[in-house]
Motif scaffolding. Structure first.
Motif, mmCIF file in Angstrom:
data_model
loop_
_atom_site.group_PDB
_atom_site.id
_atom_site.type_symbol
_atom_site.label_atom_id
_atom_site.label_comp_id
_atom_site.label_asym_id
_atom_site.label_seq_id
_atom_site.Cartn_x
_atom_site.Cartn_y
_atom_site.Cartn_z
ATOM 1 N N PHE A 1 0.923 -1.201 -0.093
ATOM 2 C CA PHE A 1 0.039 -0.063 0.106
ATOM 3 C C PHE A 1 0.975 1.385 0.124
ATOM 4 C CE2 PHE A 1 -2.573 -3.224 1.708
ATOM 5 C CZ PHE A 1 -3.508 -3.296 0.998
ATOM 6 N N SER A 2 1.387 1.447 -1.026
ATOM 7 C CA SER A 2 2.617 2.551 -1.230
ATOM 8 C C SER A 2 1.990 3.942 -1.099
ATOM 9 C CB SER A 2 3.166 2.334 -2.523
ATOM 10 O OG SER A 2 2.390 2.854 -3.502
ATOM 11 N N GLN A 3 0.609 4.387 -0.948
ATOM 12 C CA GLN A 3 0.309 5.464 -0.627
ATOM 13 C C GLN A 3 -0.297 5.671 0.855
ATOM 14 O OE1 GLN A 3 0.126 8.043 -2.843
ATOM 15 N NE2 GLN A 3 1.594 6.735 -4.113
ATOM 16 N N SER A 4 0.316 4.844 1.581
ATOM 17 C CA SER A 4 0.165 4.720 3.124
ATOM 18 C C SER A 4 0.421 6.144 3.525
ATOM 19 C CB SER A 4 0.779 3.668 3.698
ATOM 20 O OG SER A 4 0.563 2.487 3.426
ATOM 21 N N GLU A 5 0.022 6.574 4.625
ATOM 22 C CA GLU A 5 0.315 7.876 5.286
ATOM 23 C C GLU A 5 0.878 7.642 6.693
ATOM 24 O OE1 GLU A 5 -2.372 11.436 4.604
ATOM 25 O OE2 GLU A 5 -3.546 9.883 3.676
ATOM 26 N N CYS A 6 1.544 8.357 7.126
ATOM 27 C CA CYS A 6 2.275 8.383 8.571
ATOM 28 C C CYS A 6 2.556 9.437 9.107
ATOM 29 C CB CYS A 6 3.350 7.157 8.418
ATOM 30 S SG CYS A 6 4.707 7.877 8.074
ATOM 31 N N LEU A 7 2.483 9.282 10.505
ATOM 32 C CA LEU A 7 3.107 10.338 11.554
ATOM 33 C C LEU A 7 3.641 9.788 12.429
ATOM 34 C CD1 LEU A 7 2.555 13.052 13.168
ATOM 35 C CD2 LEU A 7 0.899 12.130 14.209
ATOM 36 N N ILE A 8 4.878 10.330 12.524
ATOM 37 C CA ILE A 8 6.182 9.440 13.453
ATOM 38 C C ILE A 8 6.373 10.610 14.592
ATOM 39 C CG2 ILE A 8 8.361 8.676 13.646
ATOM 40 C CD1 ILE A 8 8.123 7.833 10.607
ATOM 41 N N TYR A 9 6.209 10.229 15.667
ATOM 42 C CA TYR A 9 6.678 10.977 17.013
ATOM 43 C C TYR A 9 8.207 10.480 17.418
ATOM 44 C CZ TYR A 9 2.262 13.222 17.715
ATOM 45 O OH TYR A 9 1.148 14.121 17.594
ATOM 46 N N LYS A 10 9.132 11.157 17.602
ATOM 47 C CA LYS A 10 10.062 11.007 18.234
ATOM 48 C C LYS A 10 10.084 11.277 19.839
ATOM 49 C CE LYS A 10 13.919 13.290 17.821
ATOM 50 N NZ LYS A 10 15.546 13.838 17.524
ATOM 51 N N VAL A 11 10.286 10.053 20.629
ATOM 52 C CA VAL A 11 9.898 10.591 22.126
ATOM 53 C C VAL A 11 11.213 10.467 22.850
ATOM 54 C CG1 VAL A 11 8.556 9.470 23.897
ATOM 55 C CG2 VAL A 11 7.856 9.364 21.619
ATOM 56 N N LYS A 12 11.598 11.157 23.617
ATOM 57 C CA LYS A 12 12.776 11.290 24.577
ATOM 58 C C LYS A 12 12.227 10.337 25.865
ATOM 59 C CE LYS A 12 14.840 14.871 25.917
ATOM 60 N NZ LYS A 12 15.540 16.182 26.257
ATOM 61 N N PHE B 1 -1.187 10.302 21.244
ATOM 62 C CA PHE B 1 -0.822 11.528 20.627
ATOM 63 C C PHE B 1 -0.549 12.469 22.069
ATOM 64 C CE2 PHE B 1 -3.295 11.456 16.455
ATOM 65 C CZ PHE B 1 -2.552 10.359 16.032
ATOM 66 N N LYS B 2 -1.099 11.952 23.141
ATOM 67 C CA LYS B 2 -0.914 12.979 24.188
ATOM 68 C C LYS B 2 0.218 12.602 25.209
ATOM 69 C CE LYS B 2 -6.070 12.726 24.475
ATOM 70 N NZ LYS B 2 -7.025 12.138 25.121
ATOM 71 N N ILE B 3 1.162 11.702 24.500
ATOM 72 C CA ILE B 3 2.503 11.311 25.308
ATOM 73 C C ILE B 3 3.335 12.459 25.432
ATOM 74 C CG2 ILE B 3 3.649 10.471 23.314
ATOM 75 C CD1 ILE B 3 4.545 8.014 24.909
ATOM 76 N N ASN B 4 3.894 12.575 26.708
ATOM 77 C CA ASN B 4 4.878 13.571 26.929
ATOM 78 C C ASN B 4 6.329 13.406 26.185
ATOM 79 O OD1 ASN B 4 3.323 15.013 28.809
ATOM 80 N ND2 ASN B 4 3.702 13.883 30.510
ATOM 81 N N ASN B 5 7.163 14.396 26.070
ATOM 82 C CA ASN B 5 8.394 14.376 25.612
ATOM 83 C C ASN B 5 8.478 14.118 24.021
ATOM 84 O OD1 ASN B 5 9.696 15.176 28.207
ATOM 85 N ND2 ASN B 5 9.461 13.074 28.826
#
Length: 186
Positions: free
Chosen positions: A72-83, A159-163
């Motif tokens: 599914f090459s038209q997939s969308e994503c959101l990536i969070y980096k969490v410290k 989505f509410k995670i800190n850091n």
């Protein structure tokens, strides 16, 4: 104090299950994965064991360049980096390793998805859906606490995670710089 990064990957792939969940979801991202790897060649979640069979679900090691994401090459994503702290990082790795040692015993918690919809937690031994699994890992590793049980967690709750900081948002495809994201991370 020393810190490490982990990555929470939220995606919308276009599979029939993704489309069905999206009808009842408060966000467009309906799949959740966890990665220690800024190349996203190793992500952990509950999903399709075989990209061509939607009913073969369980604990999976995903790769953003292969499997369902390639199909599914038209997939969308959101990536969070969490410290997180080094202690949390090693606790998380150890907790995940416990799951991976018994990987063949785990199955996808399809019934649990109805529990989320009805706001009734359905806990089944060795059965998880993606967000339930990632939430469980984060809780056991003392990275965060939620007001809901993992059996009721939706991607938007994470989505509410800190850091956290947005690391990437957009399409996953061969023309996208995401495929070279490791170069951006270094």
């Amino acid at each position: 104090m020393n810190y490490k990064n982990i990555y929470l990957v939220f995606s919308k792939t276009g599979t029939w299950l993704s489309q069905a969940i999206n009808l009842f979801s408060d966000t467009k991202y309906v799949h959740t994965s966890l990665s220690f790897d800024p190349t996203f060649e190793e992500m952990y979640s509950f999903g399709r064991i075989n990209p061509d069979n939607p009913f073969s679900g369980g604990l999976v090691k995903e790769n953003i360049h292969k499997g369902v994401y390639k199909k599914f090459s038209q997939s969308e994503c959101l990536i969070y980096k969490v410290k997180i702290t080094e202690e949390q990082y090693y606790n998380l790795k150890e907790t995940l390793e416990g799951f991976l040692k018994n990987q063949d015993q785990y199955r996808y918690n399809f019934i649990g998805l109805f529990g989320v919809l009805l706001n009734m937690p359905i806990k089944r031994k060795n059965h998880y859906f993606c967000t339930q699994f990632v939430s469980e890992l984060l809780i056991r590793s003392k990275i965060c606490h939620f007001d809901k049980s993992p059996e009721l967690m939706r991607p938007a709750d994470l989505f509410k995670i800190n850091n956290k900081e947005v690391y990437y948002q957009g399409l996953i495809n061969n023309n996208n710089p995401l495929l070279n994201i490791y170069e951006m991370a270094v």
